[in-house]
Scaffold this active site. Structure first.
Site, PDB file in Angstrom:
ATOM      1  N   ASP A 287       0.823  -1.193   0.000  1.00 38.67           N
ATOM      2  CA  ASP A 287       0.000   0.000   0.000  1.00 38.67           C
ATOM      3  C   ASP A 287       0.866   1.256   0.000  1.00 38.67           C
ATOM      4  O   ASP A 287       0.505   2.286  -0.554  1.00 38.67           O
ATOM      5  CB  ASP A 287      -0.898  -0.005   1.246  1.00 38.67           C
ATOM      6  CG  ASP A 287      -2.118   0.845   1.049  1.00 38.67           C
ATOM      7  OD1 ASP A 287      -2.896   0.550   0.131  1.00 38.67           O
ATOM      8  OD2 ASP A 287      -2.265   1.830   1.788  1.00 38.67           O
ATOM      9  N   LEU A 423      -4.622   2.338  -2.341  1.00 45.72           N
ATOM     10  CA  LEU A 423      -5.756   2.034  -3.199  1.00 45.72           C
ATOM     11  C   LEU A 423      -6.660   3.237  -3.348  1.00 45.72           C
ATOM     12  O   LEU A 423      -7.248   3.474  -4.391  1.00 45.72           O
ATOM     13  CB  LEU A 423      -6.553   0.870  -2.605  1.00 45.72           C
ATOM     14  CG  LEU A 423      -6.047  -0.515  -2.976  1.00 45.72           C
ATOM     15  CD1 LEU A 423      -6.925  -1.572  -2.331  1.00 45.72           C
ATOM     16  CD2 LEU A 423      -6.047  -0.680  -4.497  1.00 45.72           C
TER      17      LEU A 423
END
Lengths: 515, 428
Positions: A287, A423
């Site tokens: 991430d 994301l």
């Protein structure tokens, strides 16, 4: 004369108050007019202290100036001693009293009080808050610990065999940025390493504690702005080594532990094994890919800026767009840190200059003080606070250190949360055509940022024209990166003498600047 | 209500307030703090403090958060070189002002605000203001006043500012009809309410000082009558009287009773029929009284202790004692203007203890000994008192919040009730 809108540091006597307020049994008699009592609210409101700072102000008025302000001072000092029964009395003048030259030190010494009197000469028209704190702490240490200095040439007594090494933690003060939590964190870390903390000073120290500073094996300077001068004096006087690595970030904490181990003669292997901080893994997790190369601007006191630059670049993979400090006393260290990151340091206490630099650089994240938080908010740039000057929200109820392993965890959280993350950013880019992601849609950057996005200010600096089509294309870019896109495109056009920006120019620039 | 006022006046004559003057450490702001609300009111004015880093730090700390990118105030910080030679200091000041006006071309009125250090080094800001006015008129008028803590306490900064403004007011023609000037900063919303009520009373020509814009200065002359909206305007009143204006004596428009007496004083001056005046104020006054009743159970019988701060303490105490039945333990005020507050003092409960000036440590001793239900104090004292178990109300809020007039009477009561409500809610 200097035109000032907001100021990063208060006057030097506020620095002295930070030392007096941090300690338990000193009192500060300050020759000052009534308005200077505002400084109490820094401690009672911003830091939410439940006690008044141990400061007596003489609050002389215009009518006293023709009479005897010196007598007023003596009376205030006498009354303060009787009422508060301190173990040492700091005395000094604020900016106005400095001009009337009453010599508080001499006056207080003449009172014959049975406690040490520590006169503070804090030139208000030359120096500022951190310098005042440093000077005050140095004077206190010199006066109180100096009474126990060894005879010249005497060797340091050997520690009892088998006893744990001990150190003092120097620098934490009142109104410091997370000092309370850093002390707790570092004390626990030292304990795990097998090192005792003899005295924390000035925070929570008594005069008796200051007097025995020379007994510890070495000194740890957590905040050089406040404690470097005192530590150097202790080094000269008691031959105490100084640990000067500031343990902010994973790498610096490792270095700090290594330095402690060297100075204390202990084995740090256990503490350094494994992954003591989550920052390392969080930063490597997928991430965080989206953090790569985020352009960050860093401003604050020297200690926090130098540390933040290292964490930002080496531990989060940001790119340093610029950095600077208002701590002129430590400008050299900050210039070196800037040079190491190939940027030029901004050394200034002019808030407007900092704002101009941020507007010019258009970073994606600002790590700064409460001042930069305001600047960033206006420019629609995410911001995290890393340094004093402080605000009430910099004294959170929760444990929130900057130093040590837990401090590194906090840095990850507080610096990354203001950003569009992982994301989230990816999806926003994919679905940017969706009506929810228009300029007027709610944003977690706050309502203001969406409307005063940086693109609104950027065009004024440019004379380049945009075709209507190019302008429409620009507006398809999410608002939080649009300002940068506009600026880059215009810069690209300017360097190539392109008078009118077309859709092609926009994408040419994107290709040129793309990473 | 008038009958009630008369009774109190009798009580005050037989048992007037006990006024004690105290000297010692004062825990109050200086007059520079007034800039925080004055710059919001005068929208085309700029306030340049000529002072030290302490002054700059005070203003930003007292203002709490720094919410303005380019506020309409700043500090010209005196440096060492300015202390070395005053000629240089003047040249430096001229440079700073030019720099400032270039940055802020929207400024129409610039106040050079004196501070403790500028007073002590005797930097003559009035001459500087004249010099700079000559340079920048007609675009910018430059005035000066002192907000220094050796001369002014907190709200007295507004007094000094308005007094400076009075000298600039145009002359009201001798033949002009009688006009009313309301003196003292009020929130815009309150000004509008007051305008409506004065119009309904039949007083046509009403101006406010300070005006919202520096280009709208009201005229003043022998036919000006003025009502003070704030109790701390001694110098301003004197300056207006020097211009021929006459003060209408009245209590201050805090609470229902104060507001009614304030309007009635104006009505009498204009020889407006008392029945008409009553009919104009009746609706608002009854509505306000009803709104106040909600707060009465929370406040009635509770004791209150005022530390000195804004000079609003006496009118506030009068309101809380008479309209909400609070018990006054001590009413501290930094300065007591006996003439302007004569009507207020007459309304106070018998033998009210008033302390003028301050010795903060002794006053804290008295407060601790009295254990009031509510202490009104400055920001430096509030948390320490709370930590000792004494519920407090920040006095600075009375200056920043619209509290004057009928529609705000209940808001004022609520400001005092809220800390008590909060205390009763918390179980931690």
């Amino acid at each position: 004369m200097q035109l000032t809108v907001w100021t990063y540091e208060g006057p030097p006597h506020v620095g002295a108050m930070r030392i007096a307020t941090a300690m338990r049994d000193v009192h500060y008699v300050l020759h000052a007019p009534q308005g200077d009592t505002y400084a109490d609210l820094l401690f009672t409101m911003i830091e939410r202290r439940g006690a008044r700072p141990p400061v007596t102000y003489t609050t002389f008025q215009a009518r006293d100036l023709g009479g005897d302000t010196a007598e007023l001072f003596k009376q205030a000092a006498r009354e303060a001693y009787e009422r508060f029964q301190p173990r040492a009395l700091l005395v000094g003048a604020s900016c106005t009293a400095e001009l009337i030259q009453d010599d508080p030190g001499g006056l207080a010494q003449g009172l014959g009080l049975p406690i040490p009197i520590i006169p503070l000469e804090l030139p208000a028209y030359q120096r500022k808050e951190n310098w005042g704190a440093s000077e005050t702490f140095y004077r206190l240490v010199r006066t109180l610990a100096g009474a126990n200095d060894p005879s010249p040439g005497a060797a340091r007594p050997k520690r009892e065999g088998g006893g744990r090494p001990s150190c003092n933690l120097l620098g934490p003060s009142a109104l410091g940025f997370r000092h309370r939590d850093d002390v707790q964190e570092i004390t626990a870390l030292l304990d795990r390493l097998g090192v005792n903390v003899a005295v924390v000073a000035p925070m929570g120290a008594t005069c008796a504690d200051i007097a025995r500073l020379g007994e510890a094996d070495f000194n740890v300077v957590l905040y050089p702005e406040i404690a470097a001068t005192a530590a150097q004096w202790l080094h000269r006087t008691f031959a105490q080594p100084i640990v000067s690595t500031v343990p902010i970030g994973v790498g610096a904490t490792r270095d700090f532990i290594a330095e402690i181990a060297r100075v204390a003669g202990i084995d740090p292997t256990v503490e350094l094994s494994g992954s003591p901080s989550r920052l390392s893994w969080y930063s490597r997790s997928v991430d965080s890919t989206y953090l790569t190369g985020k352009r960050v601007f860093i401003f604050g006191d020297a200690t926090h800026v130098v540390a933040a630059a290292r964490v930002a670049a080496d531990e989060l993979g940001f790119s340093i767009a610029g950095l600077g400090t208002y701590s002129r006393e430590l400008a050299r260290e900050v210039r070196a840190a800037a040079a190491a990151r190939n940027v030029e340091a901004l050394i200034t206490d002019d808030y407007l200059e900092v704002e101009a630099r941020i507007a010019q650089l258009q970073p994606e994240l600002v790590l700064g003080t409460q001042m930069e938080r305001h600047i960033a908010k206006r420019l629609g740039i995410p911001c995290a606070v890393i340094s004093a000057p402080v605000h009430v929200q910099d004294f959170p109820a929760r444990h929130s250190p900057q130093m040590g392993w837990e401090g590194a965890n906090n840095l990850f959280d507080t610096w990354v949360h203001p950003l569009m993350m992982g994301l989230e950013e990816h999806l926003l880019t994919m679905f940017r055509g969706d009506t929810e992601f228009t300029d007027t849609a709610p944003s977690h950057l706050g309502a203001a940022s969406a409307h005063s996005a940086p693109e609104d200010v950027a065009p004024s600096s440019s004379t380049t024209a945009w075709t209507a089509e190019a302008e429409r294309e620009l507006h398809k870019i999410p608002f939080f990166v649009r300002g940068k896109a506009r600026r880059n495109t215009e810069r690209f056009a300017a360097t190539r003498a392109i008078a009118t920006i077309t859709v092609d120019t926009l994408y040419d620039a994107k290709a040129h600047f793309g990473r | 209500m008038n009958a009630c006022a008369d009774e109190a006046a009798v009580a005050a004559r037989t048992s007037p307030p006990r006024i004690v003057t105290e000297r010692g450490q004062r825990e109050v702001f200086c007059g520079l703090t007034g800039i925080i609300w004055l710059h919001r009111k005068l929208q085309d004015a700029f306030f340049l403090v000529v002072g030290s880093r302490t002054c700059a730090h005070l203003i930003q700390s007292a203002a709490g958060v720094m919410i303005f990118a380019e506020p309409r105030f700043a500090t010209a910080i005196i440096g060492e070189r300015d202390l070395a030679g005053l000629a240089d200091a003047n040249a430096e000041l001229d440079r700073v002002v030019s720099e400032l006006l270039a940055r802020r071309p929207d400024t129409r009125l610039l106040f050079l605000v004196g501070s403790c250090p500028s007073e002590v080094i005797k930097l003559d800001l009035s001459r500087a203001a004249q010099r700079l006015s000559r340079q920048f008129m007609p675009r910018v008028r430059v005035l000066n006043y002192s907000g220094s803590g050796i001369e002014t306490t907190f709200t007295q900064g507004e007094d000094a500012c308005l007094a400076a403004l009075v000298n600039e007011l145009p002359e009201l023609a001798a033949a002009a009809p009688k006009s009313l000037l309301i003196v003292g900063t009020l929130a815009d919303v309150i000004e509008d309410q007051f305008r409506r009520l004065f119009a309904a009373l039949g007083i046509e020509r009403v101006d406010f000082l300070p005006p919202r814009r520096a280009t709208e200065l009201p005229a003043v002359g022998a036919n000006t009558r003025f009502l003070l909206a704030q109790p701390f305007l001694a110098d301003t009143a004197r300056a207006l009287e020097a211009r021929g204006a006459r003060r209408i004596a009245a209590p201050f428009p805090l609470g229902v009773e104060g507001t009614t007496l304030w309007f009635e004083a104006a009505a009498r001056e204009w020889q407006i029929d008392a029945a008409h005046a009553h009919s104009v104020t009746a609706a608002a006054s009854e509505r306000a009284a009803r709104a106040l009743e909600r707060h009465r159970p929370r406040l009635a019988g509770k004791s209150i202790f005022f530390f000195p701060d804004s000079q609003l303490e006496v009118p506030l105490a009068r309101f809380l004692a008479r309209e909400l039945s609070m018990r006054l333990i001590e009413v501290g005020t930094p300065y007591l203007h006996r003439e302007h507050l004569a009507e207020e003092l007459a309304l106070l409960p018998a033998a009210t203890q008033i302390t003028e000036g301050q010795h903060v440590d002794r006053q804290l001793d008295r407060c601790r000994a009295a254990q009031p239900d509510l202490a009104v104090c400055g920001l430096g004292l509030a948390n320490p008192l709370e930590a000792e178990g004494i519920v407090t109300k920040w006095s600075i809020e009375f200056v920043f919040t619209p509290i004057q007039g009928y529609e705000q009477a209940a808001d004022l009561a609520e400001l005092c009730a809220r800390p008590l409500i909060r205390q009763s809610l918390l179980a931690v």
